[in-house]
Design an enzyme around this catalytic site. Structure first.
Site, PDB file in Angstrom:
ATOM      1  N   LEU A   1      69.004   7.179  39.131  1.00 34.86           N
ATOM      2  CA  LEU A   1      69.637   6.160  38.274  1.00 34.86           C
ATOM      3  C   LEU A   1      69.532   6.539  36.809  1.00 34.86           C
ATOM      4  O   LEU A   1      68.475   6.935  36.334  1.00 34.86           O
ATOM      5  CB  LEU A   1      68.950   4.803  38.511  1.00 34.86           C
ATOM      6  CG  LEU A   1      69.404   3.636  37.635  1.00 34.86           C
ATOM      7  CD1 LEU A   1      69.390   2.327  38.425  1.00 34.86           C
ATOM      8  CD2 LEU A   1      68.546   3.481  36.365  1.00 34.86           C
TER       9      LEU A   1
ATOM     10  N   ASN B   1      70.200   4.965  32.897  1.00 37.48           N
ATOM     11  CA  ASN B   1      70.675   3.858  32.059  1.00 37.48           C
ATOM     12  C   ASN B   1      70.763   4.289  30.602  1.00 37.48           C
ATOM     13  O   ASN B   1      71.469   5.276  30.329  1.00 37.48           O
ATOM     14  CB  ASN B   1      69.977   2.514  32.341  1.00 37.48           C
ATOM     15  CG  ASN B   1      68.485   2.450  32.223  1.00 37.48           C
ATOM     16  OD1 ASN B   1      67.767   3.106  32.946  1.00 37.48           O
ATOM     17  ND2 ASN B   1      67.992   1.618  31.336  1.00 37.48           N
ATOM     18  N   ASP B   2      70.107   3.669  29.671  1.00 37.96           N
ATOM     19  CA  ASP B   2      70.441   3.848  28.254  1.00 37.96           C
ATOM     20  C   ASP B   2      70.424   5.300  27.765  1.00 37.96           C
ATOM     21  O   ASP B   2      69.507   6.050  28.100  1.00 37.96           O
ATOM     22  CB  ASP B   2      69.419   3.122  27.363  1.00 37.96           C
ATOM     23  CG  ASP B   2      69.105   1.722  27.819  1.00 37.96           C
ATOM     24  OD1 ASP B   2      69.783   1.220  28.718  1.00 37.96           O
ATOM     25  OD2 ASP B   2      68.157   1.136  27.262  1.00 37.96           O
TER      26      ASP B   2
ATOM     27  N   TYR C   1      60.229   3.812  28.106  1.00 36.97           N
ATOM     28  CA  TYR C   1      61.453   3.057  27.840  1.00 36.97           C
ATOM     29  C   TYR C   1      62.208   3.622  26.638  1.00 36.97           C
ATOM     30  O   TYR C   1      61.785   4.579  25.997  1.00 36.97           O
ATOM     31  CB  TYR C   1      61.108   1.575  27.658  1.00 36.97           C
ATOM     32  CG  TYR C   1      61.031   0.807  28.976  1.00 36.97           C
ATOM     33  CD1 TYR C   1      61.005   1.470  30.199  1.00 36.97           C
ATOM     34  CD2 TYR C   1      61.004  -0.590  28.985  1.00 36.97           C
ATOM     35  CE1 TYR C   1      60.954   0.754  31.398  1.00 36.97           C
ATOM     36  CE2 TYR C   1      60.948  -1.302  30.175  1.00 36.97           C
ATOM     37  CZ  TYR C   1      60.926  -0.619  31.381  1.00 36.97           C
ATOM     38  OH  TYR C   1      60.887  -1.330  32.550  1.00 36.97           O
ATOM     39  N   SER C   2      63.299   2.941  26.284  1.00 32.69           N
ATOM     40  CA  SER C   2      64.267   3.507  25.337  1.00 32.69           C
ATOM     41  C   SER C   2      63.707   3.723  23.938  1.00 32.69           C
ATOM     42  O   SER C   2      62.749   3.074  23.526  1.00 32.69           O
ATOM     43  CB  SER C   2      65.487   2.604  25.251  1.00 32.69           C
ATOM     44  OG  SER C   2      66.225   2.740  26.435  1.00 32.69           O
TER      45      SER C   2
ATOM     46  N   ARG D   1      60.696  -3.686  22.005  1.00 37.86           N
ATOM     47  CA  ARG D   1      61.018  -2.329  22.483  1.00 37.86           C
ATOM     48  C   ARG D   1      62.210  -1.699  21.775  1.00 37.86           C
ATOM     49  O   ARG D   1      62.877  -2.321  20.988  1.00 37.86           O
ATOM     50  CB  ARG D   1      61.260  -2.345  23.994  1.00 37.86           C
ATOM     51  CG  ARG D   1      62.325  -3.301  24.485  1.00 37.86           C
ATOM     52  CD  ARG D   1      62.474  -3.187  26.014  1.00 37.86           C
ATOM     53  NE  ARG D   1      63.326  -4.233  26.546  1.00 37.86           N
ATOM     54  CZ  ARG D   1      62.882  -5.415  26.989  1.00 37.86           C
ATOM     55  NH1 ARG D   1      61.599  -5.698  26.973  1.00 37.86           N
ATOM     56  NH2 ARG D   1      63.731  -6.314  27.451  1.00 37.86           N
ATOM     57  N   ASP D   2      62.451  -0.449  22.139  1.00 34.05           N
ATOM     58  CA  ASP D   2      63.638   0.321  21.770  1.00 34.05           C
ATOM     59  C   ASP D   2      63.682   0.680  20.280  1.00 34.05           C
ATOM     60  O   ASP D   2      64.641   0.342  19.567  1.00 34.05           O
ATOM     61  CB  ASP D   2      64.922  -0.434  22.182  1.00 34.05           C
ATOM     62  CG  ASP D   2      64.889  -0.923  23.619  1.00 34.05           C
ATOM     63  OD1 ASP D   2      64.151  -0.320  24.425  1.00 34.05           O
ATOM     64  OD2 ASP D   2      65.580  -1.906  23.951  1.00 34.05           O
TER      65      ASP D   2
ATOM     66  N   GLU E   1      68.120  -6.284  22.826  1.00 34.10           N
ATOM     67  CA  GLU E   1      67.720  -4.937  23.226  1.00 34.10           C
ATOM     68  C   GLU E   1      68.468  -3.898  22.388  1.00 34.10           C
ATOM     69  O   GLU E   1      69.552  -4.156  21.860  1.00 34.10           O
ATOM     70  CB  GLU E   1      68.017  -4.722  24.715  1.00 34.10           C
ATOM     71  CG  GLU E   1      67.188  -5.636  25.617  1.00 34.10           C
ATOM     72  CD  GLU E   1      67.235  -5.249  27.087  1.00 34.10           C
ATOM     73  OE1 GLU E   1      66.178  -5.154  27.716  1.00 34.10           O
ATOM     74  OE2 GLU E   1      68.347  -5.047  27.605  1.00 34.10           O
TER      75      GLU E   1
HETATM   76  C1  FRU Z   1      68.248  -1.693  28.161  1.00 33.55           C
HETATM   77  C2  FRU Z   1      66.777  -1.605  28.517  1.00 33.55           C
HETATM   78  C3  FRU Z   1      65.918  -1.378  27.303  1.00 33.55           C
HETATM   79  C4  FRU Z   1      64.699  -0.737  27.903  1.00 33.55           C
HETATM   80  C5  FRU Z   1      65.292   0.129  28.973  1.00 33.55           C
HETATM   81  C6  FRU Z   1      64.445   0.285  30.208  1.00 33.55           C
HETATM   82  O1  FRU Z   1      69.093  -1.381  29.224  1.00 33.55           O
HETATM   83  O2  FRU Z   1      66.377  -2.762  29.235  1.00 33.55           O
HETATM   84  O3  FRU Z   1      65.643  -2.540  26.554  1.00 33.55           O
HETATM   85  O4  FRU Z   1      63.985   0.015  26.953  1.00 33.55           O
HETATM   86  O5  FRU Z   1      66.517  -0.476  29.328  1.00 33.55           O
HETATM   87  O6  FRU Z   1      65.035   1.193  31.092  1.00 33.55           O
END
Ligand code: FRU
Length: 459
Positions: free
Chosen positions: A23, A25-26, A85-86, A144-145, A199
């Site tokens: 998978l 994601n970001d 995480y991101s 986060r992020d 986010e």
């Molecule tokens: C956004 C998010 C971020 C987080 C990451 C975790 O899609 O939820 O806020 O850091 O994905 O995978």
């Protein structure tokens, strides 16, 4: 280097960036470093669920051909044991600094977050330095992020956050040296009541404007707006002395389609600001039903988009390099009046259609799946697809701020991006359909009348 797996999977994508398997994601840590584009990404290499988040890593010379490297960060330390995480990347004195959030589930089952640093000399191997600071007390653990940028001699960091009374917000930190950070306060000069968590905040310093892009969660649908599970949008304004002053409080959705979330920007060596987004965020039941899971992979990123501000709008256009994908281009304007449909020769294509005057209302169907229609009276542009979970047709729409004059469509086997009026609006979406064809069809000939350019590029 990781093997390129899965390119022939059913519904695979070939010019959108996906993970080799598992998978994605970001997009994270986007940067031009040591003469290459680096895209890191949230990656579960072990399955198609939201667990084991590492930072996957791909590099490219031209934003078209990507090589996968070993993951840059793995969740192996006490401060990131439940996920790296991101976050973002910044180059200083020839070193690459990665800022990311360590996600931790503690013994009581609660959440802890740490804003962490990792440093690299070669852009391939990263040494973790651990958490950078303690968080202020007035916020929940949803922090986060981190996104970093530099102005004059100051480094800035913006973080997605949640207040104790469960409102989304963003926080600002500053640093003189990229290592020592002090908390400056809330990012916005006035906090709009807008969802329960923000986010992936990002600050785009464009020629004439600053743009705050973020992905709020918990926004209710309003007319044609905010129809997705989570939204992504932007506010125009100016960042000064640690505060963002918005021009007006308008939050404009960055993409009007079904799947676009958590974008991140970076500046490249040509001075362009480029954004990638994640074409994934969807309700959990829909995500679990995505047919590519059978082949062990799910989701991909958007095309790289160059962004600018024009007439108070964020304009997004696929980077010029994407023209390198064109294998064969057919100018079909000359005979379009005589044909009733177009048959594509390859599984991927780009269509460019420009009108010299606004067309009358029309509807196109692409590959027996996605309908694109225009209602001239309302200047309403609509995209319709079949939901793969419910089998029902569903739509996303926007009322354009000017008559329709141009559409540019990028089609892949299970993915589409539609750029409207030179990128003033964009729709991104996935589609999965056993009965998909290689046809572009239309209900009537209305749309043909004022066309001044019509090109189909086979990719
Ligand atoms: C956004 C998010 C971020 C987080 C990451 C975790 O899609 O939820 O806020 O850091 O994905 O995978």
């Amino acid at each position: 280097m990781l093997e390129e797996q899965g390119k022939d999977d059913k519904y695979s994508v070939h010019y959108h960036l996906r993970a080799p398997h598992g998978l994605i994601n970001d997009p994270n840590g986007l940067v031009y470093f040591n003469k290459q584009y680096h895209v890191f990404f949230q990656w579960n290499p072990e399955g198609t669920t939201h667990e084991n988040k590492t930072w996957g890593h791909a590099v490219s010379d031209d934003l078209i051909e990507w090589d996968y490297l070993e993951p840059a960060l793995k969740p192996t330390d006490w401060f990131d044991k439940n996920g790296c995480y991101s976050g973002s990347a910044f180059e200083k004195d020839g070193k690459l600094y990665l800022f990311y959030t360590g996600n931790v589930r503690n013994a009581e089952g609660g959440r802890e977050s740490y804003q962490c640093l990792a440093v690299s000399e070669d852009g391939v191997h990263f040494e973790k330095k651990g958490p950078l600071f303690e968080h202020p007390k007035m916020y929940t653990a949803h922090l986060r992020d981190p996104k970093i940028w530099k102005e004059d001699e100051t480094y800035w960091m913006v973080l997605g956050a949640q207040t104790e009374d469960l409102k989304g917000t963003a926080l600002v930190y500053r640093s003189p040296d990229i290592l020592n950070w002090t908390f400056e306060g809330e990012f916005m000069d006035a906090l709009p009541d807008f969802g329960y968590m923000w986010e992936c905040p990002d600050v785009l310093k464009l020629e004439n404007k600053d743009v705050f892009v973020f992905s709020p969660q918990g926004i209710e649908p309003e007319g044609v707006m905010y129809q997705n599970i989570f939204q992504t949008g932007y506010v125009l304004g100016q960042f000064q002395d640690g505060k963002f002053h918005s021009d007006n409080e308008d939050f404009v959705e960055m993409d009007r389609g079904f799947e676009f979330y958590a974008p991140q920007s970076f500046k490249d060596d040509k001075g362009r600001t480029i954004v990638f987004g994640w074409m994934g965020a969807m309700p959990p039941e829909e995500e679990a039903a995505v047919p590519t899971i059978k082949d062990g992979w799910i989701h991909h990123l958007s095309l790289p988009r160059e962004v600018k501000v024009q007439n108070n709008r964020l304009i997004q256009q696929p980077v010029d390099e994407l023209k390198l994908l064109r294998l064969q281009s057919s100018d079909i304007l000359g005979y379009i009046s005589q044909i009733e449909k177009v048959r594509f020769n390859t599984p991927e294509q780009e269509i460019e259609c420009v009108w010299k005057e606004e067309p009358a209302s029309f509807a196109w169907t692409l590959r027996n799946e996605v309908a694109v229609s225009y209602e001239a009276a309302e200047k309403q542009l609509t995209v319709e697809r079949t939901n793969w979970l419910t089998s029902k047709r569903e739509t996303r729409s926007v009322y354009l701020d000017a008559p329709l004059t141009a559409l540019r469509v990028f089609l892949e086997d299970s993915s589409m991006e539609l750029y409207v009026n030179g990128g003033r609006e964009v729709f991104s979406l996935r589609y999965f359909n056993e009965q998909r064809t290689d046809l572009w069809e239309w209900q009537n000939d209305n749309w043909k009348e004022h066309v001044s350019q019509l090109t189909v590029h086979e990719l």
